[in-house]
Write a protein that holds these residues in place. Structure first.
Motif, PDB file in Angstrom:
ATOM      1  N   ASN A  49       1.756  41.167  20.806  1.00 22.85           N
ATOM      2  CA  ASN A  49       2.579  42.300  20.351  1.00 22.85           C
ATOM      3  C   ASN A  49       3.051  42.102  18.915  1.00 22.85           C
ATOM      4  OD1 ASN A  49       4.429  40.324  20.754  1.00 22.85           O
ATOM      5  ND2 ASN A  49       5.803  41.516  22.061  1.00 22.85           N
ATOM      6  N   ARG A 108       2.957  48.062  20.429  1.00 23.44           N
ATOM      7  CA  ARG A 108       4.254  47.670  20.990  1.00 23.44           C
ATOM      8  C   ARG A 108       4.756  48.691  21.999  1.00 23.44           C
ATOM      9  NH1 ARG A 108       7.033  45.396  15.591  1.00 23.44           N
ATOM     10  NH2 ARG A 108       6.086  43.331  15.604  1.00 23.44           N
ATOM     11  N   MET A 129       7.991  42.881  26.755  1.00 25.43           N
ATOM     12  CA  MET A 129       8.050  41.424  26.682  1.00 25.43           C
ATOM     13  C   MET A 129       9.377  40.898  27.218  1.00 25.43           C
ATOM     14  SD  MET A 129       7.160  38.967  23.526  1.00 25.43           S
ATOM     15  CE  MET A 129       6.474  37.366  23.839  1.00 25.43           C
ATOM     16  N   PHE A 160      11.666  37.360  27.364  1.00 25.15           N
ATOM     17  CA  PHE A 160      11.773  36.112  26.609  1.00 25.15           C
ATOM     18  C   PHE A 160      12.437  35.006  27.435  1.00 25.15           C
ATOM     19  CE2 PHE A 160      11.905  39.675  23.715  1.00 25.15           C
ATOM     20  CZ  PHE A 160      11.095  39.306  22.660  1.00 25.15           C
ATOM     21  N   LEU A 209      19.141  39.575  25.569  1.00 22.47           N
ATOM     22  CA  LEU A 209      19.877  40.826  25.793  1.00 22.47           C
ATOM     23  C   LEU A 209      20.818  41.023  24.610  1.00 22.47           C
ATOM     24  CD1 LEU A 209      20.703  40.527  29.593  1.00 22.47           C
ATOM     25  CD2 LEU A 209      18.973  41.959  28.511  1.00 22.47           C
ATOM     26  N   PHE A 210      21.247  42.288  24.399  1.00 22.33           N
ATOM     27  CA  PHE A 210      22.168  42.572  23.305  1.00 22.33           C
ATOM     28  C   PHE A 210      23.593  42.353  23.823  1.00 22.33           C
ATOM     29  CE2 PHE A 210      18.570  45.703  22.590  1.00 22.33           C
ATOM     30  CZ  PHE A 210      17.856  44.826  21.797  1.00 22.33           C
ATOM     31  N   ASN A 234      22.060  48.454  27.100  1.00 20.52           N
ATOM     32  CA  ASN A 234      20.882  47.647  26.810  1.00 20.52           C
ATOM     33  C   ASN A 234      19.618  48.367  27.265  1.00 20.52           C
ATOM     34  OD1 ASN A 234      20.814  44.548  25.925  1.00 20.52           O
ATOM     35  ND2 ASN A 234      22.847  44.991  26.740  1.00 20.52           N
ATOM     36  N   LEU A 245      19.014  52.019  25.218  1.00 23.66           N
ATOM     37  CA  LEU A 245      18.854  52.026  23.756  1.00 23.66           C
ATOM     38  C   LEU A 245      17.429  52.374  23.336  1.00 23.66           C
ATOM     39  CD1 LEU A 245      20.308  51.519  21.054  1.00 23.66           C
ATOM     40  CD2 LEU A 245      19.630  49.129  21.216  1.00 23.66           C
ATOM     41  N   GLY A 246      16.456  51.648  23.883  1.00 25.94           N
ATOM     42  CA  GLY A 246      15.058  51.896  23.524  1.00 25.94           C
ATOM     43  C   GLY A 246      14.604  53.298  23.899  1.00 25.94           C
ATOM     44  N   LYS A 282      16.523  55.874  21.535  1.00 25.67           N
ATOM     45  CA  LYS A 282      16.294  55.822  20.097  1.00 25.67           C
ATOM     46  C   LYS A 282      14.811  55.813  19.737  1.00 25.67           C
ATOM     47  CE  LYS A 282      20.648  55.736  19.631  1.00 25.67           C
ATOM     48  NZ  LYS A 282      21.289  57.037  19.373  1.00 25.67           N
ATOM     49  N   ALA A 283      14.004  55.099  20.520  1.00 22.23           N
ATOM     50  CA  ALA A 283      12.588  55.005  20.159  1.00 22.23           C
ATOM     51  C   ALA A 283      11.768  56.115  20.807  1.00 22.23           C
ATOM     52  CB  ALA A 283      12.034  53.634  20.555  1.00 22.23           C
ATOM     53  N   ARG A 299      14.983  46.124  31.256  1.00 27.63           N
ATOM     54  CA  ARG A 299      15.007  46.733  29.925  1.00 27.63           C
ATOM     55  C   ARG A 299      13.584  46.988  29.421  1.00 27.63           C
ATOM     56  NH1 ARG A 299      17.734  43.551  24.963  1.00 27.63           N
ATOM     57  NH2 ARG A 299      15.987  42.157  25.394  1.00 27.63           N
ATOM     58  N   MET A 346      10.853  51.044  29.081  1.00 28.68           N
ATOM     59  CA  MET A 346       9.949  51.596  28.079  1.00 28.68           C
ATOM     60  C   MET A 346       8.619  51.981  28.724  1.00 28.68           C
ATOM     61  SD  MET A 346      11.989  51.478  25.633  1.00 28.68           S
ATOM     62  CE  MET A 346      10.949  52.087  24.296  1.00 28.68           C
TER      63      MET A 346
END
Lengths: 252, 252
Positions: free
Chosen positions: A59, A86, A91, A93, A98-99, A107, A110-111, A114-115, A159, A163
């Motif tokens: 990615n 992406r 992914m 980790f 996390l935020f 958390n 957000l994606g 916004k995305a 999270r 997506m």
């Protein structure tokens, strides 16, 4: 994944002749790997063998120096292709990432908001769906710091799922966890594997590998040394290096 | 330290006695002349505070514009910021003030732009630019203190650079940035005294002018120092409160 899903590209991931250097250090050496749609790959090997670097190239968290990476038919190259790739690849980790200043719900939304431009209501509905899937919907309004490591990692998985990726990458997802929390995270990953998600998992959890993997990839010194089904791999490793590695980690 | 205070207190007390060489009458609030002198001196507060606040605000904006490209991994993007910071940090405030006040209008005029830079704006521009190099470094260290994993996680959920900064990095970095930034404000307040040399009517300039007419430098400059002391102590108190608040938030 069943055949009638008819993916329009033959393979989920194609990696050809991949090379990467960190200055003088040759981190990936002529790596070739093809992952089919719905295939579950477990990558193992000693630390420093290039496992994490390999999946981080998929990615583009790491840039490769030579070779090709094709994800779901998109050849990695310019910024637009990286963005497209992406969007297909989630992914998880080792350190969760996390935020910490946002709630679990924030958390997760957000994606998508916004995305992907989802409305708050849609994003929250989706978030709850995946929180239920990882079995912690009741934690939605807490901050990550209030959760256990195992819970945090499950949130991180949710999270990524928010997506709605086609492919999931797991970079040692249980290595930072206390032993009693490892199985709750692995159970979620196995559940995901059973649902037909294409995934590459870097892990030392060999029990999990036997349960969930279609194919094992053993890496050492930046190169793929051996691949095979879990049965072949665990019962009859072909190379001496692989045998030594398995002896070391299965001893305990 | 204690001894030093005792000595200072003794000196002042001795001065207040009739036998000493002190002449507190110049700022004796019970006499008309003394009261007029005091109000004349205290009137400088407004200019000192206004000057410091505007300069600090500008410095925060310029600092961010310098810091963000300065953190790029692309050398051609980060280089101008590095040069700016090294260059500005190396120029002493007073020569820069002279250059901006006396030199800059000439430079601008030669470019066909006629602007009159008065003492106030000359001081604002100089303080803002001089301070912005430090502000930029405060931003940089604050932002870089946020683990790289946060940026990576943001990338994997499809956030752009701007979205990552706005929703993920800056909200976390602000806790580490605000206290040193507030500290930097103390520096600006103290450095604003230099504006007196280009005729800006602030605390120091007023004191200088009164000394010229009253010939009582000891008393007037003592009061001047006390004026700055009170101002800075108030700000320090606020900074300490901010640090406590931020620290408490972080551990939650």
């Amino acid at each position: 994944m069943p055949d009638d899903a008819a993916p329009d590209h033959a393979n989920a991931i194609e990696i050809k002749g991949l090379n990467k250097w960190y200055d003088e250090y040759h981190a990936l050496k002529d790596v070739d790997l093809t992952v089919q749609h719905g295939e579950r790959i477990v990558v193992c090997g000693p630390s420093g063998s290039g496992k994490s670097t390999l999946i981080r190239c998929v990615n583009s968290l790491e840039e490769h120096d030579e070779g090709q990476i094709i994800v779901d038919g998109t050849l990695m190259g310019d910024a637009a292709s990286v963005e497209a790739i992406r969007a297909e690849v989630g992914m998880v980790f080792q350190q969760f990432n996390l935020f910490p200043h946002l709630t679990i719900m924030q958390n997760l939304t957000l994606g998508p908001m916004k995305a992907r431009g989802l409305s708050r209501a849609d994003a929250e509905a989706r978030a709850m769906k995946y929180l239920e899937r990882v079995q912690i919907p009741e934690q939605a309004d807490k901050k990550p710091g209030a959760l256990s490591g195992g819970q945090q990692q499950r949130v991180a998985i949710a999270r990524s799922l928010c997506m709605e990726p086609k492919i999931m990458l797991f970079d040692e997802p249980t290595s930072a966890l206390d032993p009693e929390m490892i199985s709750e995270v692995l159970d979620v990953i196995v559940d995901l594997a059973d649902s037909g998600m294409t995934m590459i998992v870097v892990t030392h959890e060999m029990g999990f590998a036997r349960r969930a993997a279609d194919r094992m990839v053993f890496m050492d010194h930046g190169a793929i040394v051996e691949t095979g089904t879990p049965t072949e791999f665990f019962e009859a490793p072909k190379t001496e290096r692989c045998r030594t590695f398995l002896n070391q980690i299965l001893k305990h | 330290m204690k001894n030093l205070f005792a000595l200072a207190a003794l000196t002042l007390l001795a001065g207040c006695g009739s036998g000493g060489n002190w002449g507190w009458y110049v700022i004796d609030p019970t006499t008309t002349q003394g009261w007029n002198n005091i109000t004349f001196l205290l009137d400088g507060f407004g200019a000192t505070i206004l000057l410091s606040v505007i300069a600090a605000a500008l410095s925060m904006v310029i600092g961010m514009l310098v810091a963000l490209p300065g953190m790029s991994t692309n050398r051609w993007i980060s280089l101008p910021s590095r040069i700016y910071i090294e260059f500005i940090r190396a120029i002493p405030l007073l020569p820069m003030l002279f250059w901006v006040f006396y030199g800059l209008p000439v430079v601008l005029q030669s470019m066909g732009i006629t602007v009159r830079i008065d003492a106030f704006w000359g001081a604002v521009i100089t303080l803002a630019i001089s301070d912005s190099a430090f502000t930029a470094e405060i931003y940089r260290s604050g932002i870089q203190s946020i683990a790289r994993g946060q940026t990576e996680a943001a990338k994997t959920i499809g956030l752009t650079y701007g979205q990552t900064m706005r929703y993920v990095i800056l909200p976390q970095a602000i806790r580490r940035i605000l206290p040193p930034l507030a500290n930097q404000f103390i520096y600006i307040v103290k450095m604003s005294a230099f504006a007196s040399v280009i005729g800006m009517q602030e605390l120091t300039r007023r004191a200088n002018e009164l000394v010229v007419t009253e010939y009582r430098p000891l008393e007037i400059y003592t009061l001047l120092i006390l004026e700055y002391l009170v101002l800075v102590l108030i700000i320090s108190f606020f900074v300490r409160w901010l640090e406590r608040k931020m620290g408490a938030d972080e551990s939650r």
